[in-house]
Design an enzyme around this catalytic site. Structure first.
Site, mmCIF file in Angstrom:
data_model
loop_
_atom_site.group_PDB
_atom_site.id
_atom_site.type_symbol
_atom_site.label_atom_id
_atom_site.label_comp_id
_atom_site.label_asym_id
_atom_site.label_seq_id
_atom_site.Cartn_x
_atom_site.Cartn_y
_atom_site.Cartn_z
ATOM 1 N N THR A 121 -8.924 -3.793 -3.248
ATOM 2 C CA THR A 121 -9.908 -4.188 -4.232
ATOM 3 C C THR A 121 -9.549 -5.689 -4.618
ATOM 4 O OG1 THR A 121 -10.140 -1.953 -5.289
ATOM 5 C CG2 THR A 121 -11.178 -3.758 -6.709
ATOM 6 N N GLU A 158 -7.673 9.437 -6.558
ATOM 7 C CA GLU A 158 -6.230 9.901 -6.523
ATOM 8 C C GLU A 158 -6.606 11.260 -6.920
ATOM 9 O OE1 GLU A 158 -3.198 7.714 -8.585
ATOM 10 O OE2 GLU A 158 -3.888 5.902 -7.516
ATOM 11 N N LYS A 210 -17.551 -2.810 -5.058
ATOM 12 C CA LYS A 210 -16.290 -2.052 -5.698
ATOM 13 C C LYS A 210 -16.150 -2.159 -7.222
ATOM 14 C CE LYS A 210 -12.637 0.122 -5.996
ATOM 15 N NZ LYS A 210 -12.553 1.664 -5.921
ATOM 16 N N ASN A 214 -16.394 0.550 -10.550
ATOM 17 C CA ASN A 214 -15.528 1.004 -11.533
ATOM 18 C C ASN A 214 -15.823 0.527 -12.670
ATOM 19 O OD1 ASN A 214 -14.031 2.056 -9.754
ATOM 20 N ND2 ASN A 214 -12.500 0.775 -9.586
ATOM 21 N N PHE A 255 -18.611 12.031 -15.472
ATOM 22 C CA PHE A 255 -17.796 10.984 -16.121
ATOM 23 C C PHE A 255 -18.473 10.794 -17.688
ATOM 24 C CE2 PHE A 255 -14.694 8.392 -14.321
ATOM 25 C CZ PHE A 255 -14.549 8.888 -13.172
ATOM 26 N N CYS A 266 -6.383 1.690 -11.451
ATOM 27 C CA CYS A 266 -7.766 0.878 -10.877
ATOM 28 C C CYS A 266 -8.644 0.417 -12.249
ATOM 29 C CB CYS A 266 -8.475 1.958 -9.823
ATOM 30 S SG CYS A 266 -7.848 2.170 -8.513
ATOM 31 N N LYS A 329 -4.415 11.244 -14.816
ATOM 32 C CA LYS A 329 -5.102 12.372 -14.553
ATOM 33 C C LYS A 329 -4.391 13.534 -13.915
ATOM 34 C CE LYS A 329 -7.674 10.721 -10.383
ATOM 35 N NZ LYS A 329 -8.880 10.516 -10.073
ATOM 36 N N ARG A 336 0.658 4.814 -13.690
ATOM 37 C CA ARG A 336 0.235 3.312 -13.950
ATOM 38 C C ARG A 336 -0.933 3.338 -14.882
ATOM 39 N NH1 ARG A 336 -0.582 0.941 -7.560
ATOM 40 N NH2 ARG A 336 -1.175 3.183 -7.356
HETATM 41 N N1 LIG Z 1 -5.075 3.998 -5.951
HETATM 42 C C1 LIG Z 1 -6.547 4.269 -5.955
HETATM 43 O O1 LIG Z 1 -7.082 5.328 -6.316
HETATM 44 C C2 LIG Z 1 -7.314 2.998 -5.263
HETATM 45 C C3 LIG Z 1 -8.630 3.640 -4.946
HETATM 46 C C4 LIG Z 1 -9.439 2.432 -4.394
HETATM 47 C C5 LIG Z 1 -8.917 1.438 -4.084
HETATM 48 N N2 LIG Z 1 -7.715 0.833 -4.481
HETATM 49 C C6 LIG Z 1 -7.328 -0.273 -4.108
HETATM 50 O O2 LIG Z 1 -6.564 -0.058 -3.098
HETATM 51 C C7 LIG Z 1 -5.178 -1.335 -3.054
HETATM 52 C C8 LIG Z 1 -3.979 -0.456 -2.945
HETATM 53 O O3 LIG Z 1 -3.780 0.483 -3.847
HETATM 54 P P1 LIG Z 1 -2.681 1.614 -3.706
HETATM 55 O O4 LIG Z 1 -3.112 2.285 -5.026
HETATM 56 O O5 LIG Z 1 -2.642 2.156 -2.346
HETATM 57 O O6 LIG Z 1 -1.474 0.870 -4.100
HETATM 58 P P2 LIG Z 1 -0.003 1.098 -3.935
HETATM 59 O O7 LIG Z 1 1.014 0.438 -4.788
HETATM 60 O O8 LIG Z 1 0.234 2.731 -4.063
HETATM 61 O O9 LIG Z 1 0.298 0.777 -2.443
HETATM 62 C C9 LIG Z 1 0.577 -0.505 -1.795
HETATM 63 C C10 LIG Z 1 1.441 -0.505 -0.830
HETATM 64 O O10 LIG Z 1 1.342 -1.938 -0.100
HETATM 65 C C11 LIG Z 1 2.555 -2.383 0.236
HETATM 66 N N3 LIG Z 1 2.731 -3.772 0.367
HETATM 67 C C12 LIG Z 1 2.764 -4.688 -0.743
HETATM 68 N N4 LIG Z 1 2.929 -5.823 -0.084
HETATM 69 C C13 LIG Z 1 2.909 -5.764 1.316
HETATM 70 C C14 LIG Z 1 2.970 -6.551 2.460
HETATM 71 N N5 LIG Z 1 3.097 -7.822 2.468
HETATM 72 N N6 LIG Z 1 2.965 -5.886 3.639
HETATM 73 C C15 LIG Z 1 3.061 -4.568 3.810
HETATM 74 N N7 LIG Z 1 3.104 -3.737 2.768
HETATM 75 C C16 LIG Z 1 3.024 -4.373 1.436
HETATM 76 C C17 LIG Z 1 3.572 -1.805 -0.952
HETATM 77 O O11 LIG Z 1 4.928 -1.687 -0.596
HETATM 78 C C18 LIG Z 1 2.732 -0.430 -1.289
HETATM 79 O O12 LIG Z 1 3.389 0.589 -0.556
HETATM 80 C C19 LIG Z 1 -5.439 -1.906 -4.534
HETATM 81 O O13 LIG Z 1 -6.189 -3.002 -4.234
HETATM 82 C C20 LIG Z 1 -6.297 -0.896 -5.174
HETATM 83 O O14 LIG Z 1 -7.043 -1.448 -6.203
HETATM 84 C C21 LIG Z 1 -6.781 1.757 -5.049
#
Ligand SMILES: NC(=O)c1ccc[n+]([C@@H]2O[C@H](COP(=O)([O-])OP(=O)(O)OC[C@H]3O[C@@H](n4cnc5c(N)ncnc54)[C@H](O)[C@@H]3O)[C@@H](O)[C@H]2O)c1
Length: 449
Positions: A121, A158, A210, A214, A255, A266, A329, A336
Site C-alpha cells: 500500500t 488477515e 486502496k 480503507n 462493518f 493497515c 482481531k 500491530r
Molecule cells: N497485512 C494486511 O492485511 C495487508 C492487506 C493489504 C495490504 N497490505 C499492505 O501490504 C504491504 C505488506 O504488508 P504485510 O502486512 O505483508 O507486511 P509484513 O511486515 O508482514 O511483511 C513485509 C515483509 O517484507 C520484508 N522486507 C522488507 N524489506 C524488504 C526488502 N528490501 N527485500 C525483501 N523483503 C523485504 C520483511 O522482512 C517482511 O517479511 C504493506 O504495504 C501493507 O500496507 C497489508
C-alpha cells in the site's frame, strides 16, 4: 507464469502461495534470513488459516520456493511483485524506505524486460516514483532495458487472507499500458472464472482506490463507535440500532460493529498516510481527522470503564484483570496497533496486574510487551480468570463465545466483565451474576454506585 514476490509477510506469502496454487511458478524472497530458513523447513512464520497446507502442497509440487537471493529471483521471473512493509513514518506519511530498497535491488539485477507490480500500500504517485528509481539504477549501471510498473493493491483481510485472495471481490490493476493490462488479466485468469473481477484503471486511481477503501471502512467503524457512545448516554442499545440501520440496503450490515477501536497493520497507518498526502497538498481531511480522533478515544474506552468501576471499589492498584484476546482481531496473530496494548498499558500504569491469554498471538505479544511482574501470560481463558477481579474481552475469538460461565464465575474473585466486542447477551450475563458492561448498551447505573 514466472513470478517473484518480494517480501514474505502476511501479503507476500499469501500472494505467492495462492499464485502457486493456481499453477504459476513462484519464488518468494525476503531479506529476513531467519524467515526464509523457517519457510524452507516448512515452518510458516505467521498465523493465517489455510496457508500452511497451500504452502506445503505447492513446495512439494515444485511451484513454490523461497530465497534471499535477488539475482536468482529476478533472473527467474518476468513479474516482480512488491509486498514489502510500508509502515507509518514519523510524520504519519508512509515510510517507503523498504520499498525503495527492494526496487533498487530488483533494478540492479535486471538484465531483460521486467514488469514490477506493486502490491504494497503506497501513496498516490508511487508507481511513477518506482519507475524513476528503476530508471536511475539502470542509468547508473549503463543499461537500457524496457520495464513496466503496475499498481495492483491488495485487499485481503488477515484471518481470511487465503479465501480473500482466491475469491477476491475485485482485482484492481493500475497501468497505462494495454499490453501489460492483458498480461495481468492472464495472470489472474484462474481467479476470474466466475465473473470478471478485474478493474483496469490508471496507476494513480489504483493507488488511491486502496486508501479510499480503507478510509471508508475505518469511517464506518468510527461512526458506529460514536453512535455507541451516544447510545450509552441516551439509554439506547447499539446492537438494535445496528440492525435498524443495516437493514437499509443503502447502508448494509457489514462493518457496523462497535468495539474497542480499529487496530492492525493497515487502517491506522493508511488513514495517517492519506492525511499526510492531503497535508502535503494543502488539502484538508476534516472527516478523516475525526475518524482517527474517535478511534484514539475508543481505544481508551474500556480502560476508562474499568477505572470507573473500580474507583468505588478501592481503586485499580493491586487488582488483577484477566484479558481474553490480544490480537487486533480474531483469526490472526498480528498485534500491530492492537487495542489490547492500549488497555494493558493503562492498567499497568494504574498498578493493576494483568493475566493475558490469546489463542494464537501470545508469541507476538511477548515480543511487544515489557517483561514485568505485573504481566502474566497464561495457557487458557480459565487460567486467566483464576482469582482475577475482572475480565476484559478484547478479541472476539470463537472459543470465547460459548463458555461454561459457571466455571468462570467459580474461578473469578470479582464479578466484573468488560466486553469490548458485545459478544454476549447483557441480560443473560447479568442473570448469571456478572457485573456486565459492553459497548453502546445500557448499563444499570447502580453497578457504578
Ligand atoms: N497485512 C494486511 O492485511 C495487508 C492487506 C493489504 C495490504 N497490505 C499492505 O501490504 C504491504 C505488506 O504488508 P504485510 O502486512 O505483508 O507486511 P509484513 O511486515 O508482514 O511483511 C513485509 C515483509 O517484507 C520484508 N522486507 C522488507 N524489506 C524488504 C526488502 N528490501 N527485500 C525483501 N523483503 C523485504 C520483511 O522482512 C517482511 O517479511 C504493506 O504495504 C501493507 O500496507 C497489508
Amino acid at each position: 507464469m514466472k513470478i517473484l514476490v518480494v517480501g514474505t509477510g502476511y501479503v507476500g506469502l499469501v500472494t505467492g502461495a495462492c499464485f502457486a496454487e493456481v499453477g504459476h511458478h513462484v519464488i518468494c524472497l525476503d531479506i529476513d534470513r531467519e524467515k526464509i530458513a523457517q519457510l524452507k523447513q516448512g515452518k510458516i512464520p505467521i498465523y493465517e488459516p489455510g496457508l500452511e497446507e497451500i504452502v506445503e502442497r505447492n513446495v512439494q509440487a515444485g511451484r513454490l520456493e523461497f530465497t534471499t537471493d535477488y539475482a536468482y529471483g529476478v533472473a527467474s521471473s518476468l513479474l516482480c511483485f512488491l509486498a514489502v512493509s510500508t509502515p507509518q513514518g514519523a510524520d504519519g506519511s508512509a515510510d517507503l524506505s523498504y520499498l525503495k530498497r527492494a526496487v533498487t535491488q530488483i533494478a540492479e539485477e535486471m538484465t531483460e524486460h521486467k514488469i514490477i507490480v506493486n502490491k504494497s500500500t503506497v501513496p498516490v504517485g508511487s508507481a511513477q516514483a518506482v519507475a524513476e528509481i528503476v530508471d536511475g539504477v539502470l542509468a547508473k549501471q549503463g543499461k537500457s532495458l524496457p520495464f513496466s510498473v503496475v499498481s495492483n493493491p491488495e485487499f485481503l483481510k488477515e484471518g481470511d487472507a487465503v479465501h480473500d485472495f482466491m475469491k477476491p471481490d475485485r482485482i484492481v490493476v493500475g497501468t497505462d499500458d494495454p499490453e501489460v493490462g492483458e498480461l495481468m488479466r492472464e495472470l489472474y485468469a484462474p481467479f476470474n472464472v466466475n465473473h470478471d473481477r478485474i478493474l483496469l484503471m490508471d496507476p494513480l486511481s489504483a493507488e488511491m482506490t486502496k486508501y479510499a477503501a480503507n478510509a471508508m471502512l475505518a469511517t464506518r467503524i468510527s461512526f458506529m463507535n460514536e453512535m455507541a457512545q451516544l447510545c450509552e448516554e441516551v439509554g439506547a442499545d447499539i446492537s438494535k440500532v445496528r440492525k435498524g440501520i443495516g437493514s437499509d440496503q443503502r447502508i448494509g450490515y457489514s462493518f457496523l460493529y462497535p468495539g474497542v477501536g480499529y487496530g492492525g497493520s493497515c487502517f491506522p497507518k493508511d488513514i495517517q498516510a492519506l492525511r499526510a498526502t492531503a497535508r502535503n497538498r494543502e488539502c484538508s481531511t476534516l472527516l478523516l481527522d475525526a475518524v482517527e480522533e474517535v478511534n484514539q478515544k475508543q481505544k481508551q474506552l474500556l480502560g476508562k470503564k474499568i477505572h470507573h468501576y473500580f474507583s468505588t471499589r478501592g481503586g485499580l492498584s493491586g487488582k488483577t484483570i484477566a484479558i481474553w484476546g490480544l490480537s487486533f482481531k480474531p483469526g490472526t496473530d498480528d498485534m500491530r496497533e492492537a487495542p489490547s496494548l492500549v488497555l494493558i498499558r493503562s492498567l499497568l500504569q494504574e498498578g493493576a496486574f494483568v493475566k493475558l491469554f490469546d489463542p494464537v498471538a501470545m508469541v507476538r505479544a511477548k515480543e511487544i510487551l515489557p517483561s514485568s511482574p505485573q504481566i502474566c501470560f497464561v495457557n487458557d481463558e480459565f487460567e486467566a480468570v483464576q482469582d482475577a477481579d475482572a475480565i476484559a474481552l478484547l478479541t472476539e475469538w470463537k472459543q470465547f463465545r460459548f463458555l461454561d460461565f459457571d466455571k468462570v464465575l467459580e474461578k473469578l474473585k470479582g464479578r466484573a466483565f468488560f466486553d469490548g466486542r458485545n459478544q454476549y447477551s447483557p441480560a443473560e450475563m447479568r442473570a448469571k451474576g456478572f457485573d456486565y458492561f459492553s459497548i453502546g448498551q445500557p448499563s444499570p447505573q447502580l453497578l457504578f454506585a
